[in-house]
Design a protein around this motif. Sequence first.
Motif, short mmCIF file in Angstrom:
data_model
loop_
_atom_site.label_atom_id
_atom_site.label_comp_id
_atom_site.label_asym_id
_atom_site.label_seq_id
_atom_site.Cartn_x
_atom_site.Cartn_y
_atom_site.Cartn_z
N MET A 1 20.18 20.98 64.07
CA MET A 1 19.18 21.11 63.01
C MET A 1 17.82 20.67 63.55
SD MET A 1 19.12 19.32 59.22
CE MET A 1 19.24 17.69 59.92
N ASN A 2 16.82 21.54 63.42
CA ASN A 2 15.47 21.22 63.86
C ASN A 2 14.74 20.42 62.79
OD1 ASN A 2 15.77 22.65 66.30
ND2 ASN A 2 15.27 24.59 65.27
N LEU A 3 14.31 19.23 63.16
CA LEU A 3 13.61 18.38 62.21
C LEU A 3 12.11 18.65 62.27
CD1 LEU A 3 15.46 14.98 62.79
CD2 LEU A 3 15.93 16.71 61.07
N PRO A 4 11.42 18.55 61.15
CA PRO A 4 9.96 18.71 61.14
C PRO A 4 9.30 17.61 61.96
CG PRO A 4 10.86 18.83 58.91
CD PRO A 4 11.95 18.32 59.79
N VAL A 13 9.63 17.14 52.96
CA VAL A 13 9.96 17.23 51.54
C VAL A 13 10.95 18.36 51.28
CG1 VAL A 13 9.03 17.83 49.26
CG2 VAL A 13 7.84 16.16 50.69
N PHE A 14 10.67 19.53 51.85
CA PHE A 14 11.56 20.68 51.65
C PHE A 14 12.92 20.46 52.29
CE2 PHE A 14 7.44 23.14 51.25
CZ PHE A 14 7.53 23.25 49.87
N LEU A 15 12.93 19.81 53.44
CA LEU A 15 14.20 19.53 54.11
C LEU A 15 15.05 18.56 53.28
CD1 LEU A 15 16.12 19.65 56.56
CD2 LEU A 15 14.80 17.75 57.55
N TYR A 20 19.46 17.03 49.94
CA TYR A 20 19.86 16.03 48.95
C TYR A 20 19.49 16.41 47.51
CZ TYR A 20 20.62 13.01 52.98
OH TYR A 20 21.08 12.49 54.16
N GLY A 21 19.09 17.66 47.29
CA GLY A 21 18.69 18.08 45.95
C GLY A 21 19.78 17.88 44.91
N ALA A 22 21.02 18.21 45.26
CA ALA A 22 22.14 18.05 44.32
C ALA A 22 22.36 16.58 43.97
CB ALA A 22 23.41 18.65 44.91
N ARG A 206 12.74 8.33 55.90
CA ARG A 206 11.51 8.96 55.40
C ARG A 206 11.34 8.53 53.94
NH1 ARG A 206 8.66 10.71 59.63
NH2 ARG A 206 7.37 11.76 58.05
N TYR A 207 10.93 7.28 53.74
CA TYR A 207 10.85 6.72 52.39
C TYR A 207 9.73 7.34 51.57
CZ TYR A 207 14.31 3.21 53.61
OH TYR A 207 15.48 2.61 53.96
N PHE A 208 8.61 7.63 52.19
CA PHE A 208 7.48 8.18 51.42
C PHE A 208 7.83 9.54 50.84
CE2 PHE A 208 3.29 10.55 51.60
CZ PHE A 208 2.88 10.10 50.35
N GLU A 209 8.38 10.42 51.65
CA GLU A 209 8.72 11.76 51.19
C GLU A 209 9.79 11.72 50.10
OE1 GLU A 209 7.07 12.20 55.30
OE2 GLU A 209 8.48 10.86 54.29
N VAL A 210 10.80 10.88 50.30
CA VAL A 210 11.90 10.80 49.31
C VAL A 210 11.39 10.28 47.98
CG1 VAL A 210 14.01 9.58 48.70
CG2 VAL A 210 13.77 10.60 50.98
#
Length: 266
Positions: A1-4, A13-15, A20-22, A206-210
């Motif tokens: 998996m390629n990470l941003p 954010v999209f990743l 983890y959207g569900a 990645r606490y800020f994005e989450v």
Amino acid sequence: MNLPSDNDFFGWVFLILHKYGAIFLHGAGVTLQLALVGTLIGCVIGLLVGVLRTLPIRKNANLFAKIGHGLLQFILAAYIEIFRGTPMIVQAMVVYFGSMQLFKMDMSPMFAGFFVVSINTGAYMAETVRGGIGSIDIGQTEGAKAIGMSHWQAMAYVVMPQTLRNILPQIGNNLIINIKDTSVLNVIQVTELYFSGNSAAGAFMRYFEVFFIICIIYFIMTFTCSRLLRWIEHKIDGSSYYSLVKSDMMADPTGHNPVHLGGEKI
């Protein structure tokens, strides 16, 4: 998996949403469930406690009745002050771990969460109800009793319908507060929205994005509930336009010759 890359905020954010959207949706569902059920039960508790706090005592009541009334008022006042004067996070710890240690009760985290939110909301609603009852003109209560109603009948049929309309905005405020404050229940392992976000944040660090995502979800829930409650208030208020009665069918018992009153639209 390629990470941003580290600086690709929206890429992360999209990743995170994709992965983890569900989990976030499940946590949001648990949060809404806790807030809605806790607020509903809390309102019932608050209504009962608020009415009991306005229960009068007759001057000619016997000693035991006066002692019982005073004891009841003391217990209710203590309940309100304790649960309004301590943080919900501490209440959750005391209820969940205290029930295990003192009463050997294996209480599930969700049940403890429902219990804490309900009794905490009930304490705030009790004072709201008491204030709402106090805002109703005393003449209405006296008029109800003058035609033979008991204290409970006057409350049920005259005072409480008006009180509920007056305190509806505060009920909405409590619901919105509970949606946010259920985040403290993560300390007893309730998998609500904050708990889900905290778990996801640790995976990629990645606490800020989450928590940017979590913040948006909380806002959507509170804003939607706020708009819905405003709509309910508007429906309860009724239309701003109405027509006065133009005729009285009861003036003639047969209903064949109504008396015209000359009503007009306001």
